[in-house]
Design a protein around this motif. Structure first.
Motif, PDB file in Angstrom:
ATOM      1  N   LEU A  92       7.746  -2.304  -9.774  1.00  0.00           N
ATOM      2  CA  LEU A  92       6.810  -1.296 -10.277  1.00  0.00           C
ATOM      3  C   LEU A  92       7.408   0.106 -10.221  1.00  0.00           C
ATOM      4  O   LEU A  92       7.101   0.949 -11.071  1.00  0.00           O
ATOM      5  N   LEU A  93       8.263   0.366  -9.249  1.00  0.00           N
ATOM      6  CA  LEU A  93       8.893   1.685  -9.143  1.00  0.00           C
ATOM      7  C   LEU A  93       9.906   1.927 -10.254  1.00  0.00           C
ATOM      8  O   LEU A  93      10.382   3.053 -10.430  1.00  0.00           O
ATOM      9  N   GLN A  94      10.218   0.886 -11.023  1.00  0.00           N
ATOM     10  CA  GLN A  94      11.091   1.059 -12.180  1.00  0.00           C
ATOM     11  C   GLN A  94      10.380   1.786 -13.314  1.00  0.00           C
ATOM     12  O   GLN A  94      11.029   2.324 -14.216  1.00  0.00           O
ATOM     13  N   LEU A  95       9.032   1.790 -13.266  1.00  0.00           N
ATOM     14  CA  LEU A  95       8.265   2.542 -14.250  1.00  0.00           C
ATOM     15  C   LEU A  95       8.360   4.023 -13.893  1.00  0.00           C
ATOM     16  O   LEU A  95       8.042   4.423 -12.772  1.00  0.00           O
ATOM     17  N   SER A  96       8.783   4.845 -14.838  1.00  0.00           N
ATOM     18  CA  SER A  96       9.071   6.250 -14.552  1.00  0.00           C
ATOM     19  C   SER A  96       7.846   7.052 -14.135  1.00  0.00           C
ATOM     20  O   SER A  96       7.967   8.096 -13.497  1.00  0.00           O
ATOM     21  N   GLN A  97       6.642   6.563 -14.475  1.00  0.00           N
ATOM     22  CA  GLN A  97       5.436   7.299 -14.111  1.00  0.00           C
ATOM     23  C   GLN A  97       5.022   7.098 -12.658  1.00  0.00           C
ATOM     24  O   GLN A  97       4.245   7.888 -12.113  1.00  0.00           O
ATOM     25  N   ILE A  98       5.529   6.035 -12.015  1.00  0.00           N
ATOM     26  CA  ILE A  98       5.049   5.679 -10.676  1.00  0.00           C
ATOM     27  C   ILE A  98       5.885   6.359  -9.599  1.00  0.00           C
ATOM     28  O   ILE A  98       7.103   6.218  -9.550  1.00  0.00           O
ATOM     29  N   LYS A  99       5.204   7.061  -8.724  1.00  0.00           N
ATOM     30  CA  LYS A  99       5.843   7.776  -7.615  1.00  0.00           C
ATOM     31  C   LYS A  99       5.906   6.903  -6.369  1.00  0.00           C
ATOM     32  O   LYS A  99       6.902   6.886  -5.646  1.00  0.00           O
ATOM     33  N   SER A 100       4.832   6.176  -6.092  1.00  0.00           N
ATOM     34  CA  SER A 100       4.801   5.263  -4.945  1.00  0.00           C
ATOM     35  C   SER A 100       3.829   4.131  -5.233  1.00  0.00           C
ATOM     36  O   SER A 100       2.933   4.267  -6.083  1.00  0.00           O
ATOM     37  N   VAL A 101       4.014   3.013  -4.542  1.00  0.00           N
ATOM     38  CA  VAL A 101       3.153   1.846  -4.761  1.00  0.00           C
ATOM     39  C   VAL A 101       2.992   1.076  -3.458  1.00  0.00           C
ATOM     40  O   VAL A 101       3.922   0.990  -2.650  1.00  0.00           O
ATOM     41  N   THR A 102       1.796   0.540  -3.259  1.00  0.00           N
ATOM     42  CA  THR A 102       1.498  -0.276  -2.082  1.00  0.00           C
ATOM     43  C   THR A 102       0.828  -1.572  -2.537  1.00  0.00           C
ATOM     44  O   THR A 102      -0.131  -1.525  -3.317  1.00  0.00           O
ATOM     45  N   ILE A 103       1.336  -2.693  -2.049  1.00  0.00           N
ATOM     46  CA  ILE A 103       0.768  -4.008  -2.369  1.00  0.00           C
ATOM     47  C   ILE A 103       0.101  -4.572  -1.123  1.00  0.00           C
ATOM     48  O   ILE A 103       0.693  -4.579  -0.044  1.00  0.00           O
ATOM     49  N   LYS A 104      -1.139  -5.033  -1.284  1.00  0.00           N
ATOM     50  CA  LYS A 104      -1.860  -5.648  -0.166  1.00  0.00           C
ATOM     51  C   LYS A 104      -2.469  -6.976  -0.614  1.00  0.00           C
ATOM     52  O   LYS A 104      -2.973  -7.084  -1.743  1.00  0.00           O
ATOM     53  N   LYS A 105      -2.412  -7.965   0.288  1.00  0.00           N
ATOM     54  CA  LYS A 105      -3.017  -9.272   0.011  1.00  0.00           C
ATOM     55  C   LYS A 105      -4.353  -9.357   0.740  1.00  0.00           C
ATOM     56  O   LYS A 105      -4.428  -9.077   1.932  1.00  0.00           O
ATOM     57  N   ASN A 106      -5.375  -9.743   0.013  1.00  0.00           N
ATOM     58  CA  ASN A 106      -6.684  -9.999   0.605  1.00  0.00           C
ATOM     59  C   ASN A 106      -6.999 -11.479   0.434  1.00  0.00           C
ATOM     60  O   ASN A 106      -7.259 -11.947  -0.677  1.00  0.00           O
ATOM     61  N   LEU A 107      -6.931 -12.209   1.539  1.00  0.00           N
ATOM     62  CA  LEU A 107      -7.167 -13.649   1.471  1.00  0.00           C
ATOM     63  C   LEU A 107      -8.609 -13.945   1.085  1.00  0.00           C
ATOM     64  O   LEU A 107      -9.505 -13.166   1.382  1.00  0.00           O
ATOM     65  N   PRO A 108      -8.835 -15.056   0.360  1.00  0.00           N
ATOM     66  CA  PRO A 108      -7.867 -16.141   0.144  1.00  0.00           C
ATOM     67  C   PRO A 108      -6.904 -15.930  -1.030  1.00  0.00           C
ATOM     68  O   PRO A 108      -5.804 -16.432  -1.020  1.00  0.00           O
ATOM     69  N   ASN A 109      -7.310 -15.174  -2.083  1.00  0.00           N
ATOM     70  CA  ASN A 109      -6.439 -15.155  -3.258  1.00  0.00           C
ATOM     71  C   ASN A 109      -6.532 -13.853  -4.068  1.00  0.00           C
ATOM     72  O   ASN A 109      -6.402 -13.858  -5.282  1.00  0.00           O
ATOM     73  N   LYS A 110      -6.736 -12.729  -3.392  1.00  0.00           N
ATOM     74  CA  LYS A 110      -6.850 -11.445  -4.092  1.00  0.00           C
ATOM     75  C   LYS A 110      -5.660 -10.551  -3.731  1.00  0.00           C
ATOM     76  O   LYS A 110      -5.223 -10.518  -2.588  1.00  0.00           O
TER      77      LYS A 110
END
Length: 260
Positions: A92-110
């Motif tokens: 996602l950081l390869q997209l020039s518009q994105i400065k920072s990104v955070t990924i979070k998993k919410n169980l069971p499948n979100k």
């Protein structure tokens, strides 16, 4: 010497057998529970229940949700346990518009994707088209932004000067950038970084990109010392001095003198 109650071996054997039976039953129940838990885990990992069922995207302004999800590589076939957050963040950081990104998993499948985009710092004018310029100097093309904000940049091309201009604007307080209408790239023989700023209050500013952020912060103080009805050019290249615009009569006299 007192006499204790004596329990015969025959009386103790049934109690020992009962204790051993209870222990055996508890162990059996525990083993059966673990066995069924393992079966449930195997079924879960092999079933669609362990695949990503919902993707939430927050913080996107210029990017649409579909574009972000496609770039992340996450789909309904992605096993949530096999996902590596670091790998997705790098994509996602390869997209020039994105400065920072955070990924979070919410169980069971979100999965939650939260991004922070670079701010729009100016608007680049190219012919009759206008494109947003981000604070990292990137110019967005064919984007979905409806509002174009910040000063209009003219005569700029992609490269170090545009990037330097964006960096300088980023350092300025918002009340200063909001007071700038246009910035023209106007290089000369002595300064390839020379620019002309056209202010919303009618003044013009001659400056160099190298020191723009340091000197423009004093702009409110400078104009407070000038006569409000007398507009002109404020030169901030070396020092700081003011030259009033010539009146129409003065311009006419100059033209007549040049013709004569």
């Amino acid at each position: 010497m007192g006499q204790g109650k004596v329990v015969s071996l025959e009386d103790r054997i049934p109690k020992l057998k009962e204790q051993r039976k209870r222990k055996t039953n508890r162990r059996l129940v525990l083993l059966i529970s673990v066995f069924f838990l393992l079966i449930i885990c195997v079924i879960y990992f092999q079933s669609p229940l362990s695949h990503v069922g919902k993707i939430s995207v927050k913080g996107n302004l210029s990017l649409i949700k579909k574009e972000i999800i496609e770039k992340s590589g996450i789909s309904s076939q992605t096993n949530i346990w096999n996902m590596k957050n670091e790998d997705i963040e790098k994509k996602l950081l390869q997209l020039s518009q994105i400065k920072s990104v955070t990924i979070k998993k919410n169980l069971p499948n979100k999965v939650n994707i939260e991004i922070k985009e670079y701010k729009q710092i100016a608007t680049l004018a190219t012919g009759t088209s206008f494109s947003p310029v981000l604070e990292n100097g990137v110019v967005l093309r064919n984007n979905s932004i409806k509002a174009l904000n910040g000063p209009i940049l003219t005569n700029f091309q992609k490269g170090k000067y545009l990037k330097h201009m964006a960096e300088q604007l980023q350092q300025l307080p918002s009340e200063i950038t909001n007071s700038i209408s246009e910035i023209h790239y106007d290089p000369n023989k002595t300064d390839s970084y020379h620019i002309l700023l056209f202010m919303n209050d009618g003044y013009e500013v001659s400056a160099t990109m190298r020191t723009l952020a340091d000197k423009m912060v004093h702009y409110p103080s400078i104009i407070s010392q000038l006569t409000p009805n007398v507009k002109g050019i404020i030169d901030l290249e070396v020092g700081s001095y003011f030259t009033p615009f010539k009146s129409k009569g003065e311009q006419k006299d100059e033209n007549q003198d040049s013709e004569g």
